[in-house]
Design an enzyme around this catalytic site. Structure first.
Site, PDB file in Angstrom:
ATOM      1  N   CYS A 142       0.821  -1.215   0.000  1.00  0.00           N
ATOM      2  CA  CYS A 142       0.000   0.000   0.000  1.00  0.00           C
ATOM      3  C   CYS A 142       0.858   1.269   0.000  1.00  0.00           C
ATOM      4  O   CYS A 142       1.576   1.504  -0.956  1.00  0.00           O
ATOM      5  CB  CYS A 142      -0.997  -0.026   1.149  1.00  0.00           C
ATOM      6  SG  CYS A 142      -2.400   1.107   0.856  1.00  0.00           S
ATOM      7  N   LYS A 163     -12.286   8.177  -2.290  1.00  0.00           N
ATOM      8  CA  LYS A 163     -11.487   7.094  -1.729  1.00  0.00           C
ATOM      9  C   LYS A 163     -11.803   5.766  -2.408  1.00  0.00           C
ATOM     10  O   LYS A 163     -12.969   5.423  -2.629  1.00  0.00           O
ATOM     11  CB  LYS A 163     -11.738   6.979  -0.221  1.00  0.00           C
ATOM     12  CG  LYS A 163     -10.894   5.916   0.476  1.00  0.00           C
ATOM     13  CD  LYS A 163     -11.141   5.921   1.976  1.00  0.00           C
ATOM     14  CE  LYS A 163     -10.255   4.910   2.684  1.00  0.00           C
ATOM     15  NZ  LYS A 163     -10.443   4.934   4.156  1.00  0.00           N
ATOM     16  N   SER A 192      -7.968   0.316   0.371  1.00  0.00           N
ATOM     17  CA  SER A 192      -8.433   1.374   1.269  1.00  0.00           C
ATOM     18  C   SER A 192      -7.424   2.507   1.194  1.00  0.00           C
ATOM     19  O   SER A 192      -6.469   2.567   1.960  1.00  0.00           O
ATOM     20  CB  SER A 192      -8.558   0.852   2.704  1.00  0.00           C
ATOM     21  OG  SER A 192      -8.960   1.882   3.579  1.00  0.00           O
ATOM     22  N   HIS A 235      -4.452  -4.431  -0.121  1.00  0.00           N
ATOM     23  CA  HIS A 235      -4.257  -5.031   1.208  1.00  0.00           C
ATOM     24  C   HIS A 235      -4.707  -6.482   1.225  1.00  0.00           C
ATOM     25  O   HIS A 235      -5.673  -6.850   1.912  1.00  0.00           O
ATOM     26  CB  HIS A 235      -5.031  -4.240   2.262  1.00  0.00           C
ATOM     27  CG  HIS A 235      -4.410  -2.940   2.632  1.00  0.00           C
ATOM     28  ND1 HIS A 235      -3.275  -2.842   3.403  1.00  0.00           N
ATOM     29  CD2 HIS A 235      -4.762  -1.671   2.331  1.00  0.00           C
ATOM     30  CE1 HIS A 235      -2.956  -1.574   3.581  1.00  0.00           C
ATOM     31  NE2 HIS A 235      -3.840  -0.843   2.934  1.00  0.00           N
ATOM     32  N   GLU A 237      -3.396  -8.704   2.797  1.00  0.00           N
ATOM     33  CA  GLU A 237      -3.187  -9.218   4.153  1.00  0.00           C
ATOM     34  C   GLU A 237      -4.357  -8.927   5.091  1.00  0.00           C
ATOM     35  O   GLU A 237      -4.420  -9.479   6.204  1.00  0.00           O
ATOM     36  CB  GLU A 237      -1.898  -8.635   4.745  1.00  0.00           C
ATOM     37  CG  GLU A 237      -2.010  -7.245   5.350  1.00  0.00           C
ATOM     38  CD  GLU A 237      -2.065  -6.122   4.316  1.00  0.00           C
ATOM     39  OE1 GLU A 237      -2.186  -4.943   4.714  1.00  0.00           O
ATOM     40  OE2 GLU A 237      -1.982  -6.423   3.107  1.00  0.00           O
ATOM     41  N   ARG A 249     -15.331   3.024  12.238  1.00  0.00           N
ATOM     42  CA  ARG A 249     -14.518   4.043  12.915  1.00  0.00           C
ATOM     43  C   ARG A 249     -14.748   5.414  12.291  1.00  0.00           C
ATOM     44  O   ARG A 249     -14.956   6.406  13.002  1.00  0.00           O
ATOM     45  CB  ARG A 249     -13.048   3.665  12.806  1.00  0.00           C
ATOM     46  CG  ARG A 249     -12.058   4.690  13.360  1.00  0.00           C
ATOM     47  CD  ARG A 249     -10.692   4.500  12.743  1.00  0.00           C
ATOM     48  NE  ARG A 249     -10.694   4.741  11.297  1.00  0.00           N
ATOM     49  CZ  ARG A 249      -9.759   4.274  10.459  1.00  0.00           C
ATOM     50  NH1 ARG A 249      -8.754   3.541  10.911  1.00  0.00           N
ATOM     51  NH2 ARG A 249      -9.839   4.556   9.162  1.00  0.00           N
TER      52      ARG A 249
END
Length: 310
Positions: A142, A163, A192, A235, A237, A249
């Protein structure tokens, strides 16, 4: 897989609960083999979460891996207890005279900053330069991938109007390249991020090969022509609930955030998210360890400059 970490690393207990074999230091010394030495430069604020994600991702090889976690000395975050960093992490000065089979450079939530404005940019440049002669293969993730592309090849990043957030369909190219062994023609991966790399600069760079990309999310996997540098702009992972945690969040903080794409069943955030990228993640990390680290590394680090073609 036998991953060697300190006996009291909290991530070790999480892995054991998932029935993933983690080797402690006492058992590791009983095996008459040379483990692969993997350094992980963890730039994420919540370092323990990233430890778990990466150890899980590396857990599908029979090879013994000896993991060394690194952090920056020029910036000390506040989201991870100092006691954890002191016990389980080293800095560049601690390892600069060592050689590693592999290095992983993680992402960091600092996309809005120019690279030169990042507090630890000079330190990161020093580590990336050191990796050219002291590491067999480096895997960038990333923001770490964006930073690596900029440092090694001058590829710039751009702020996006919206985004890239969710799980996106990707298409495989050059499937005979070992990093893609076991991949389907189409696979899914999480993204992300608020930035993207410059597509035209990548296309013009003869030293880079795009292995997988998405019509919506852009490039995901790239490898250098000499196979020493690998870049993952998403990502793989991530665990099942990482995007869920990020979404909730931001919602709680009043941040304007769209629902993650292709993630919740029926786009209902009250439902358990689908996990659709684990097979691709397992394949990529296993391929990296096997083809780019294990099969390229010498049993002993003798004449490393000659081995690396320097």
């Amino acid at each position: 897989m036998p991953v060697k970490v300190k006996n009291n690393l909290p991530a070790k207990r999480v892995m054991e609960k998932e029935n993933i074999f983690m080797m402690d230091e006492e058992r590791a010394v009983m095996q008459d083999i040379r483990p692969l030495h993997i350094a992980v430069l963890n730039l994420m604020p919540l370092k323990e979460n990233t430890e778990v994600q990466l150890l899980r991702s590396l857990s599908n090889t029979p090879l013994q891996l000896d993991i060394t976690f690194l952090t920056t000395a020029t910036y000390i975050g506040t989201h991870t207890p100092e006691s954890h960093l002191n016990e389980f992490y080293k800095t560049y000065d601690d390892i600069k005279n060592r050689r590693f089979d592999g290095l992983i450079i993680t992402g960091a939530p600092i996309e809005h900053l120019e690279y030169e404005d990042v507090q630890y940019w000079d330190e990161l440049k020093k580590i990336m330069d050191w990796s050219k002669t002291n590491v067999i293969s480096t895997l960038h993730i990333c923001w770490g991938a964006q930073a690596g592309l900029y440092y090694h090849y001058g590829i710039h990043k751009h702020i996006l109007d919206k985004k890239v957030f969710g799980v996106f369909e990707h298409h495989v190219h050059h499937r005979k390249i070992p990093l893609l062994r076991g991949f389907d023609d189409v696979f899914y991966a999480p993204h992300s991020r608020n930035t993207c790399v410059d597509h035209d600069e990548i296309a013009a760079c003869k030293d880079l090969i795009v292995l997988a990309d998405s019509e919506e999310a852009g490039e995901l996997l790239l490898v250098s022509a000499d196979s020493k540098q690998i870049f993952v702009l998403g990502h793989l992972e991530y665990d099942r609930l990482t995007l869920d945690s990020e979404y909730k969040r931001d919602m709680a903080s009043g941040i304007d955030i769209n629902l993650p794409v292709n993630y919740y069943p029926g786009d209902d955030p009250s439902k358990k998210p689908y996990l659709t990228w684990r097979a691709a993640a397992n394949a990529m990390y296993s391929n990296w360890v096997n083809y780019y680290v294990y099969q390229e590394t010498p049993f002993e680090f003798i004449d490393t400059a000659g081995i690396m073609g320097k």
